[in-house]
Design a protein around this motif. Structure first.
Motif, mmCIF file in Angstrom:
data_model
loop_
_atom_site.group_PDB
_atom_site.id
_atom_site.type_symbol
_atom_site.label_atom_id
_atom_site.label_comp_id
_atom_site.label_asym_id
_atom_site.label_seq_id
_atom_site.Cartn_x
_atom_site.Cartn_y
_atom_site.Cartn_z
ATOM 1 N N ILE A 152 71.641 -79.679 51.342
ATOM 2 C CA ILE A 152 70.261 -79.711 51.820
ATOM 3 C C ILE A 152 70.110 -80.885 52.789
ATOM 4 C CG2 ILE A 152 67.825 -79.809 51.170
ATOM 5 C CD1 ILE A 152 68.673 -78.972 48.304
ATOM 6 N N VAL A 153 69.590 -80.599 53.987
ATOM 7 C CA VAL A 153 69.406 -81.637 55.009
ATOM 8 C C VAL A 153 67.913 -81.829 55.240
ATOM 9 C CG1 VAL A 153 69.996 -82.415 57.321
ATOM 10 C CG2 VAL A 153 71.556 -80.882 56.099
ATOM 11 N N SER A 154 67.469 -83.092 55.216
ATOM 12 C CA SER A 154 66.040 -83.402 55.314
ATOM 13 C C SER A 154 65.867 -84.833 55.809
ATOM 14 C CB SER A 154 65.407 -83.251 53.917
ATOM 15 O OG SER A 154 64.118 -83.825 53.878
ATOM 16 N N ILE A 155 64.727 -85.125 56.439
ATOM 17 C CA ILE A 155 64.415 -86.533 56.729
ATOM 18 C C ILE A 155 63.717 -87.177 55.530
ATOM 19 C CG2 ILE A 155 64.329 -86.296 59.241
ATOM 20 C CD1 ILE A 155 61.222 -86.369 58.989
ATOM 21 N N PHE A 156 63.410 -86.375 54.489
ATOM 22 C CA PHE A 156 62.831 -86.899 53.250
ATOM 23 C C PHE A 156 63.728 -86.545 52.071
ATOM 24 C CE2 PHE A 156 58.832 -86.201 55.796
ATOM 25 C CZ PHE A 156 58.592 -87.549 56.032
ATOM 26 N N ASP A 164 70.539 -87.030 54.434
ATOM 27 C CA ASP A 164 69.469 -87.571 55.267
ATOM 28 C C ASP A 164 69.799 -87.297 56.726
ATOM 29 O OD1 ASP A 164 67.547 -89.034 56.586
ATOM 30 O OD2 ASP A 164 67.801 -90.846 55.366
ATOM 31 N N LEU A 165 68.960 -86.485 57.389
ATOM 32 C CA LEU A 165 69.193 -86.154 58.802
ATOM 33 C C LEU A 165 69.287 -87.412 59.653
ATOM 34 C CD1 LEU A 165 69.276 -83.783 60.959
ATOM 35 C CD2 LEU A 165 66.841 -84.283 61.302
ATOM 36 N N ARG A 166 68.525 -88.445 59.271
ATOM 37 C CA ARG A 166 68.503 -89.673 60.092
ATOM 38 C C ARG A 166 69.845 -90.386 60.124
ATOM 39 N NH1 ARG A 166 63.288 -90.702 61.826
ATOM 40 N NH2 ARG A 166 61.666 -89.945 60.397
ATOM 41 N N ASP A 167 70.723 -90.096 59.170
ATOM 42 C CA ASP A 167 72.059 -90.703 59.201
ATOM 43 C C ASP A 167 72.821 -90.281 60.456
ATOM 44 O OD1 ASP A 167 71.494 -91.904 56.834
ATOM 45 O OD2 ASP A 167 72.721 -90.569 55.592
ATOM 46 N N ALA A 168 72.409 -89.153 61.077
ATOM 47 C CA ALA A 168 73.088 -88.671 62.291
ATOM 48 C C ALA A 168 72.365 -89.108 63.561
ATOM 49 C CB ALA A 168 73.194 -87.150 62.245
ATOM 50 N N THR A 189 64.474 -82.911 67.426
ATOM 51 C CA THR A 189 65.444 -82.918 68.501
ATOM 52 C C THR A 189 66.793 -82.352 68.013
ATOM 53 O OG1 THR A 189 66.221 -84.360 70.268
ATOM 54 C CG2 THR A 189 66.219 -85.268 68.059
ATOM 55 N N PRO A 190 67.518 -81.608 68.879
ATOM 56 C CA PRO A 190 68.686 -80.876 68.387
ATOM 57 C C PRO A 190 69.907 -81.737 68.043
ATOM 58 C CG PRO A 190 68.370 -80.498 70.753
ATOM 59 C CD PRO A 190 67.167 -81.239 70.277
ATOM 60 N N GLU A 191 70.064 -82.906 68.687
ATOM 61 C CA GLU A 191 71.320 -83.653 68.514
ATOM 62 C C GLU A 191 71.657 -83.983 67.053
ATOM 63 O OE1 GLU A 191 69.066 -84.498 70.839
ATOM 64 O OE2 GLU A 191 70.025 -85.030 72.741
ATOM 65 N N PRO A 192 70.765 -84.624 66.288
ATOM 66 C CA PRO A 192 71.161 -84.947 64.906
ATOM 67 C C PRO A 192 71.447 -83.698 64.059
ATOM 68 C CG PRO A 192 68.861 -85.544 65.310
ATOM 69 C CD PRO A 192 69.444 -85.178 66.627
ATOM 70 N N TRP A 193 70.750 -82.588 64.374
ATOM 71 C CA TRP A 193 71.035 -81.334 63.648
ATOM 72 C C TRP A 193 72.441 -80.851 63.962
ATOM 73 C CZ3 TRP A 193 68.713 -80.000 59.503
ATOM 74 C CH2 TRP A 193 67.360 -80.301 59.304
ATOM 75 N N GLY A 194 72.834 -80.922 65.253
ATOM 76 C CA GLY A 194 74.180 -80.488 65.633
ATOM 77 C C GLY A 194 75.261 -81.293 64.928
ATOM 78 N N VAL A 195 75.097 -82.625 64.928
ATOM 79 C CA VAL A 195 76.083 -83.505 64.282
ATOM 80 C C VAL A 195 76.186 -83.176 62.788
ATOM 81 C CG1 VAL A 195 76.516 -85.906 63.608
ATOM 82 C CG2 VAL A 195 75.805 -85.375 65.963
ATOM 83 N N LEU A 220 75.513 -72.417 50.507
ATOM 84 C CA LEU A 220 74.201 -72.376 51.160
ATOM 85 C C LEU A 220 73.919 -73.748 51.776
ATOM 86 C CD1 LEU A 220 72.021 -70.622 48.383
ATOM 87 C CD2 LEU A 220 73.329 -69.540 50.228
ATOM 88 N N VAL A 221 73.442 -73.746 53.018
ATOM 89 C CA VAL A 221 73.019 -74.992 53.678
ATOM 90 C C VAL A 221 71.561 -74.821 54.079
ATOM 91 C CG1 VAL A 221 73.364 -76.572 55.612
ATOM 92 C CG2 VAL A 221 75.348 -75.469 54.528
ATOM 93 N N PHE A 222 70.684 -75.661 53.529
ATOM 94 C CA PHE A 222 69.254 -75.606 53.846
ATOM 95 C C PHE A 222 68.922 -76.683 54.866
ATOM 96 C CE2 PHE A 222 69.492 -73.508 49.775
ATOM 97 C CZ PHE A 222 68.547 -72.497 49.855
ATOM 98 N N ALA A 223 68.342 -76.285 56.003
ATOM 99 C CA ALA A 223 67.936 -77.204 57.064
ATOM 100 C C ALA A 223 66.413 -77.338 57.029
ATOM 101 C CB ALA A 223 68.406 -76.684 58.422
ATOM 102 N N CYS A 224 65.934 -78.459 56.447
ATOM 103 C CA CYS A 224 64.497 -78.651 56.264
ATOM 104 C C CYS A 224 63.895 -79.310 57.501
ATOM 105 C CB CYS A 224 64.219 -79.519 55.049
ATOM 106 S SG CYS A 224 64.905 -78.865 53.521
ATOM 107 N N GLY A 225 63.076 -78.573 58.227
ATOM 108 C CA GLY A 225 62.371 -79.126 59.367
ATOM 109 C C GLY A 225 61.084 -79.808 58.947
#
Ligand code: JFB
Length: 240
Positions: free
Chosen positions: A5-9, A36-40, A62-68, A104-109
């Protein structure tokens, strides 16, 4: 099953370690990791959002941290799940299909959502599901992810003790043609003057099953008149 699970929270997802899902994890049935998305993010302020092209209110992820982050997490057998108010509805049928997946990979916007090119990039590379959990507006994908992880996890073999309790559930077929569940009772037999229906104390299992089916049918008509009536002998009011 592995779940990322990827999230900024990331703290928002902490409850996933509790209760049913937490026990499945300590039993080794699932392996959940929260990222934590912010790690990228690379800049000093660990920025993950920017203004929308074309103008308008709010910010866009922004797409960059999601891509990484997603390049690192995704495998050929992954299902990438992106909660979004503009997705297809997640229902019990979806949960059943996902329960057969290995990863499963969850991308939380958050904000107004994720730059669409992220979904465009990964769609031809992995299985992608853009889903919505219901017709109401949330502030981000985290709460939806908690809902979906719980719905999928309880379907995994060994997570819920009683297999019958799964097959009897409302919507268990996933086709929305099942009945809602009827009322349930436990001790004491009399509480604040209210008695448990005597048929449940009768020991007549055939009559109990018919009564329960009728209660379920009445409840379905009352609470969910939108559900299609099911044919056959298993629905409809019990005749006198
Ligand atoms: C999911 C989200 C937002 C644009 C963005 C990311 N049933 C549901 N309602 N709302 C969401 C959802 C699901 N699944 C949801 C992800 C995000 C909402 N937002 C906020 C709200 C409105 N329009 C950002």
């Amino acid at each position: 099953m592995r779940i990322d699970i990827v999230s900024i929270f990331p703290q928002y997802l902490a409850p996933v370690q509790l209760s049913l899902v937490g026990r499945a994890q300590s039993d080794g049935l699932i392996d959940i990791e929260i990222h934590d998305l912010r790690d990228a993010a690379t800049d000093r302020h660990r920025t993950v959002d920017d203004e929308p092209y074309g103008g308008g209110p709010g910010m866009v992820m922004t797409p960059e941290p999601w891509g990484v982050t997603l390049d690192r997490l995704l495998r050929p057998d992954s299902l990438l799940v992106v909660p979004t108010p503009s997705g297809r509805r997640f229902d019990q049928r979806t949960a059943t299909a996902w329960a057969d997946r290995r990863h499963l990979v969850f991308a939380c916007g958050r904000y107004e959502g994720i730059d669409t090119r992220v979904m465009e990039y990964y769609r031809p590379r992995v299985d992608l599901a853009e889903v919505c959990i219901g017709d109401y507006v949330l502030a981000g994908g985290e709460a939806a992810t908690l809902v979906m992880v719980e719905a999928v996890t309880r379907l995994l073999p060994g997570v819920v003790g009683n297999v019958q309790s799964i097959v009897d559930d409302s919507f268990a077929d996933g086709d929305m043609e099942s009945l809602l569940e009827g009322p349930v009772y436990t001790r004491p037999a009399k509480w604040r003057g209210m008695e448990v229906p005597s048929i449940l104390l009768s020991g007549d299992h055939g009559s109990i099953a018919r009564w329960r089916r009728d209660q379920a049918w009445q409840r379905t008509r009352q609470m969910r008149p939108d559900l299609p009536p099911r044919g056959g002998t298993s629905s409809g009011p019990v005749p006198d």
